[in-house]
Design an enzyme around this catalytic site. Structure first.
Site, PDB file in Angstrom:
ATOM      1  N   SER A 123      -2.874   0.585   5.411  1.00  0.00           N
ATOM      2  CA  SER A 123      -4.309   0.888   5.424  1.00  0.00           C
ATOM      3  C   SER A 123      -4.693   1.707   6.643  1.00  0.00           C
ATOM      4  O   SER A 123      -5.753   2.325   6.646  1.00  0.00           O
ATOM      5  CB  SER A 123      -5.121  -0.404   5.460  1.00  0.00           C
ATOM      6  OG  SER A 123      -4.903  -1.158   4.309  1.00  0.00           O
ATOM      7  N   HIS A 144      -1.962   5.515  -0.160  1.00  0.00           N
ATOM      8  CA  HIS A 144      -2.782   4.323   0.080  1.00  0.00           C
ATOM      9  C   HIS A 144      -3.542   3.916  -1.180  1.00  0.00           C
ATOM     10  O   HIS A 144      -4.422   4.651  -1.646  1.00  0.00           O
ATOM     11  CB  HIS A 144      -3.752   4.623   1.244  1.00  0.00           C
ATOM     12  CG  HIS A 144      -4.624   3.481   1.596  1.00  0.00           C
ATOM     13  ND1 HIS A 144      -5.948   3.616   1.946  1.00  0.00           N
ATOM     14  CD2 HIS A 144      -4.373   2.145   1.660  1.00  0.00           C
ATOM     15  CE1 HIS A 144      -6.471   2.432   2.206  1.00  0.00           C
ATOM     16  NE2 HIS A 144      -5.528   1.530   2.038  1.00  0.00           N
ATOM     17  N   GLU A 156      -5.154   7.421  -1.891  1.00  0.00           N
ATOM     18  CA  GLU A 156      -5.233   8.471  -0.871  1.00  0.00           C
ATOM     19  C   GLU A 156      -3.812   8.892  -0.511  1.00  0.00           C
ATOM     20  O   GLU A 156      -3.013   8.065  -0.059  1.00  0.00           O
ATOM     21  CB  GLU A 156      -5.946   7.940   0.372  1.00  0.00           C
ATOM     22  CG  GLU A 156      -7.415   7.622   0.132  1.00  0.00           C
ATOM     23  CD  GLU A 156      -8.079   6.931   1.318  1.00  0.00           C
ATOM     24  OE1 GLU A 156      -9.194   7.300   1.664  1.00  0.00           O
ATOM     25  OE2 GLU A 156      -7.473   5.998   1.897  1.00  0.00           O
ATOM     26  N   ASN A 195     -11.585   3.882   4.004  1.00  0.00           N
ATOM     27  CA  ASN A 195     -11.808   2.805   4.970  1.00  0.00           C
ATOM     28  C   ASN A 195     -12.722   3.232   6.116  1.00  0.00           C
ATOM     29  O   ASN A 195     -13.364   2.391   6.744  1.00  0.00           O
ATOM     30  CB  ASN A 195     -10.472   2.256   5.494  1.00  0.00           C
ATOM     31  CG  ASN A 195      -9.845   1.293   4.488  1.00  0.00           C
ATOM     32  OD1 ASN A 195     -10.511   0.828   3.560  1.00  0.00           O
ATOM     33  ND2 ASN A 195      -8.568   0.993   4.663  1.00  0.00           N
TER      34      ASN A 195
HETATM   35  N1  3HC Z   1      -6.179  -8.079 -10.442  1.00  0.00           N
HETATM   36  C1  3HC Z   1      -5.994  -7.330 -11.535  1.00  0.00           C
HETATM   37  N2  3HC Z   1      -6.990  -6.995 -12.368  1.00  0.00           N
HETATM   38  C2  3HC Z   1      -8.205  -7.465 -12.075  1.00  0.00           C
HETATM   39  C3  3HC Z   1      -8.476  -8.254 -10.938  1.00  0.00           C
HETATM   40  C4  3HC Z   1      -7.382  -8.559 -10.092  1.00  0.00           C
HETATM   41  N3  3HC Z   1      -7.521  -9.283  -8.984  1.00  0.00           N
HETATM   42  N4  3HC Z   1      -9.792  -8.557 -10.920  1.00  0.00           N
HETATM   43  C5  3HC Z   1     -10.332  -7.981 -11.986  1.00  0.00           C
HETATM   44  N5  3HC Z   1      -9.387  -7.315 -12.695  1.00  0.00           N
HETATM   45  C6  3HC Z   1      -9.584  -6.523 -13.901  1.00  0.00           C
HETATM   46  C7  3HC Z   1      -9.988  -7.355 -15.091  1.00  0.00           C
HETATM   47  O1  3HC Z   1      -8.858  -7.807 -15.803  1.00  0.00           O
HETATM   48  C8  3HC Z   1     -10.795  -6.360 -15.896  1.00  0.00           C
HETATM   49  O2  3HC Z   1      -9.936  -5.505 -16.609  1.00  0.00           O
HETATM   50  P1  3HC Z   1     -10.422  -4.776 -17.971  1.00  0.00           P
HETATM   51  O3  3HC Z   1     -11.677  -4.036 -17.673  1.00  0.00           O
HETATM   52  O4  3HC Z   1      -9.307  -3.864 -18.335  1.00  0.00           O
HETATM   53  O5  3HC Z   1     -10.633  -5.888 -18.925  1.00  0.00           O
HETATM   54  C9  3HC Z   1     -11.481  -5.495 -14.824  1.00  0.00           C
HETATM   55  O6  3HC Z   1     -10.683  -5.647 -13.646  1.00  0.00           O
HETATM   56  C10 3HC Z   1     -12.890  -5.960 -14.530  1.00  0.00           C
HETATM   57  O7  3HC Z   1     -12.822  -7.323 -14.150  1.00  0.00           O
HETATM   58  P2  3HC Z   1     -13.980  -8.388 -14.325  1.00  0.00           P
HETATM   59  O8  3HC Z   1     -14.838  -7.969 -15.481  1.00  0.00           O
HETATM   60  O9  3HC Z   1     -13.372  -9.745 -14.340  1.00  0.00           O
HETATM   61  O10 3HC Z   1     -14.755  -8.344 -12.970  1.00  0.00           O
HETATM   62  P3  3HC Z   1     -15.584  -7.200 -12.335  1.00  0.00           P
HETATM   63  O11 3HC Z   1     -16.197  -6.304 -13.340  1.00  0.00           O
HETATM   64  O12 3HC Z   1     -16.428  -7.904 -11.355  1.00  0.00           O
HETATM   65  O13 3HC Z   1     -14.502  -6.333 -11.539  1.00  0.00           O
HETATM   66  C11 3HC Z   1     -13.394  -5.747  -9.566  1.00  0.00           C
HETATM   67  C12 3HC Z   1     -13.700  -6.864 -10.558  1.00  0.00           C
HETATM   68  C13 3HC Z   1     -12.612  -4.652 -10.260  1.00  0.00           C
HETATM   69  C14 3HC Z   1     -12.565  -6.350  -8.451  1.00  0.00           C
HETATM   70  C15 3HC Z   1     -14.763  -5.180  -9.062  1.00  0.00           C
HETATM   71  O14 3HC Z   1     -15.524  -6.239  -8.566  1.00  0.00           O
HETATM   72  C16 3HC Z   1     -14.613  -4.139  -7.996  1.00  0.00           C
HETATM   73  O15 3HC Z   1     -14.378  -2.963  -8.277  1.00  0.00           O
HETATM   74  N6  3HC Z   1     -14.785  -4.560  -6.728  1.00  0.00           N
HETATM   75  C17 3HC Z   1     -14.685  -3.647  -5.583  1.00  0.00           C
HETATM   76  C18 3HC Z   1     -13.250  -3.555  -5.186  1.00  0.00           C
HETATM   77  C19 3HC Z   1     -13.080  -2.605  -4.035  1.00  0.00           C
HETATM   78  O16 3HC Z   1     -14.016  -2.126  -3.415  1.00  0.00           O
HETATM   79  N7  3HC Z   1     -11.823  -2.330  -3.723  1.00  0.00           N
HETATM   80  C20 3HC Z   1     -11.464  -1.502  -2.575  1.00  0.00           C
HETATM   81  C21 3HC Z   1     -11.258  -2.389  -1.390  1.00  0.00           C
HETATM   82  S1  3HC Z   1     -10.818  -1.516   0.053  1.00  0.00           S
HETATM   83  C22 3HC Z   1      -9.143  -1.458  -0.010  1.00  0.00           C
HETATM   84  O17 3HC Z   1      -8.488  -1.930  -0.898  1.00  0.00           O
HETATM   85  C23 3HC Z   1      -8.508  -0.704   1.104  1.00  0.00           C
HETATM   86  C24 3HC Z   1      -7.372  -1.476   1.708  1.00  0.00           C
HETATM   87  O18 3HC Z   1      -6.880  -0.697   2.800  1.00  0.00           O
HETATM   88  C25 3HC Z   1      -7.792  -2.814   2.153  1.00  0.00           C
END
Ligand code: 3HC
Length: 289
Positions: A123, A144, A156, A195
Site C-alpha cells: 500500500s 496495488h 494502481e 490512498n
Molecule cells: N469479499 C469478497 N466479496 C465481497 C466481500 C468480501 N469481503 N464483501 C462483499 N463482497 C461482494 C458480494 O459478494 C457482492 O457480490 P455481487 O455483487 O457479485 O453479488 C458485492 O461484493 C456486494 O456486496 P454486498 O451487497 O454484500 O455489500 P455492499 O453492497 O455493501 O458491498 C463492498 C460491499 C463491496 C465492500 C462495499 O461496501 C464497498 O465498495 N466498500 C468500499 C470498499 C473500499 O473503499 N475499498 C478500498 C479500500 S482502500 C484499500 O484497499 C487500499 C489498501 O492499500 C488498504
C-alpha cells in the site's frame, strides 16, 4: 498481455489481500499458486475458497464448471521454491514490513525464471525500495489492489524509474485480464493516487472522533448518507485493517519527520490492543468470528 504472455502466477501472502488476489487470478484462467509461510493462513484462505465458489454458483454468478476449473487452477503451498519456480509473474502481498519484502524479493529473484515480473501489492512501499535487491530491476513494479480484491475494480500500476515500459504494459494488461480497471502512475509517489485521497478522509474522520465531536457510528453514517460512499471511514478501516492504518502513518512519519503525520491516538490505542478490525473480531466495531 503487454508483449509478455502470463500463464502462471504466484501470489505471495494468503492474508487479507493475497487470498482474494489469488482467487481473482484463478477465476481469470491463470494457473495460480498462493504461497504463505503460515499453514494456518493457507488453511483459512483455502476454506474461504471452499465457501466462496459454491456461494457464487448458488447465486448464479458462476457456473459449476467455472467454479470447479478455478478451484483446480488454484494451489496453496508454504514452499516458495516450489510455488514460484516456474511462474511468469509474481504479486507479493505479505505484511507491510520492508525488511521482509526485501528479503523476499532477493529470494524470488533467485527462484523465479529470469523473465518473470516481480510486482508488489504494498500500500505504501514503492518498488524502487525493492528493485535493487534483484538483478532484474526493469521487471519490478507496484501493482496495488483494493480491498476486497475480488470486488474492487481499480488496480494502481506504478512505474518506477527502474521499471521498463514493457513491464508496466504487462502489469496493466494482466490487471485488465483479471477484469480490473487499472490506472498507470508514471512516477512513484507515497500513497499512490487512491490512498493519498483516502488519507484526507480518514485523517479528518479520526480528528472528529479523537476530539469527541461525534461517534464512529455517526461519522460513518454521515459519510454514507450524505456523500453516498458505500461504507464510512471507520467501517472501511476495520475492513482494510487498523494495523495497516498504523503502519502507513508510521511510514509517512518516518519519511517526513512531521508529528502531524503520526497515527492518531485512537489508531495507536487500537493497534497496541490488537483490535485491528474484522480480521481480529474487533476494531471500531465488533464482529462475529
Ligand atoms: N469479499 C469478497 N466479496 C465481497 C466481500 C468480501 N469481503 N464483501 C462483499 N463482497 C461482494 C458480494 O459478494 C457482492 O457480490 P455481487 O455483487 O457479485 O453479488 C458485492 O461484493 C456486494 O456486496 P454486498 O451487497 O454484500 O455489500 P455492499 O453492497 O455493501 O458491498 C463492498 C460491499 C463491496 C465492500 C462495499 O461496501 C464497498 O465498495 N466498500 C468500499 C470498499 C473500499 O473503499 N475499498 C478500498 C479500500 S482502500 C484499500 O484497499 C487500499 C489498501 O492499500 C488498504
Amino acid at each position: 498481455m503487454g508483449d509478455m504472455k502470463i500463464g502462471k502466477i504466484a501470489v505471495i501472502g494468503a492474508g487479507n489481500m493475497g487470498h482474494q488476489i489469488s482467487l481473482c487470478c484463478a477465476l481469470a484462467g491463470l494457473e495460480t499458486t498462493c504461497i504463505d509461510v503460515s499453514e494456518e493462513q493457507l488453511q483459512s484462505a483455502a476454506s474461504f475458497v471452499k465457501r466462496y465458489l459454491p456461494e457464487r454458483v448458488s447465486r448464479g454468478k458462476l457456473s459449476e464448471e467455472e467454479a470447479a476449473e478455478a478451484e483446480k487452477r488454484l494451489r496453496f503451498t508454504a514452499s516458495l521454491e516450489q510455488g514460484a519456480r516456474e511462474v511468469d509473474f509474481v504479486i507479493e502481498a505479505v505484511t507491510e514490513k520492508l525488511d521482509l519484502k526485501k528479503d523476499l524479493f532477493r529470494r524470488l529473484d533467485q527462484i523465479c525464471p529470469p523473465q518473470a515480473v516481480l510486482a508488489t501489492n504494498s500500500s505504501f512501499f514503492v518498488s524502487s525500495l525493492l528493485a535493487p535487491e534483484t538483478d532484474r530491476p526493469d521487471r519490478v513494479c507496484n501493482m496495488h489492489f483494493f480491498n476486497p480484491a475480488l470486488v474492487m475494480k481499480c488496480v494502481e500500476v506504478v512505474k518506477g524509474v527502474h521499471t521498463s515500459a514493457e513491464t508496466a504494459a504487462t502489469a496493466m494488461a494482466l490487471a485488465r485480464s483479471l477484469g480490473k480497471k487499472p490506472v498507470l502512475l508514471h512516477k512513484e509517489i507515497y500513497g499512490f493516487l487512491v490512498n493519498r485521497i483516502l488519507r484526507r478522509i480518514m485523517d479528518e474522520a479520526l480528528y472528529l472522533l479523537d476530539t469527541g465531536v461525534a461517534s464512529a457510528e455517526d461519522i460513518d453514517s454521515a459519510v454514507v448518507n450524505a456523500l453516498g460512499h458505500p461504507m464510512g471511514p471507520f467501517t472501511l478501516m476495520d475492513l482494510t485493517g487498523i494495523d495497516l492504518s498504523y503502519h502507513a502513518a508510521m511510514e509517512r512519519y518516518r519519511k517526513s519527520g512531521d508529528p502531524a503525520d503520526k497515527p492518531s491516538p485512537t489508531v495507536v490505542e487500537k493497534y497496541v490492543k490488537g483490535e485491528w478490525g474484522r480480521k481480529k473480531g474487533s476494531g471500531f466495531y465488533t464482529y462475529e468470528k
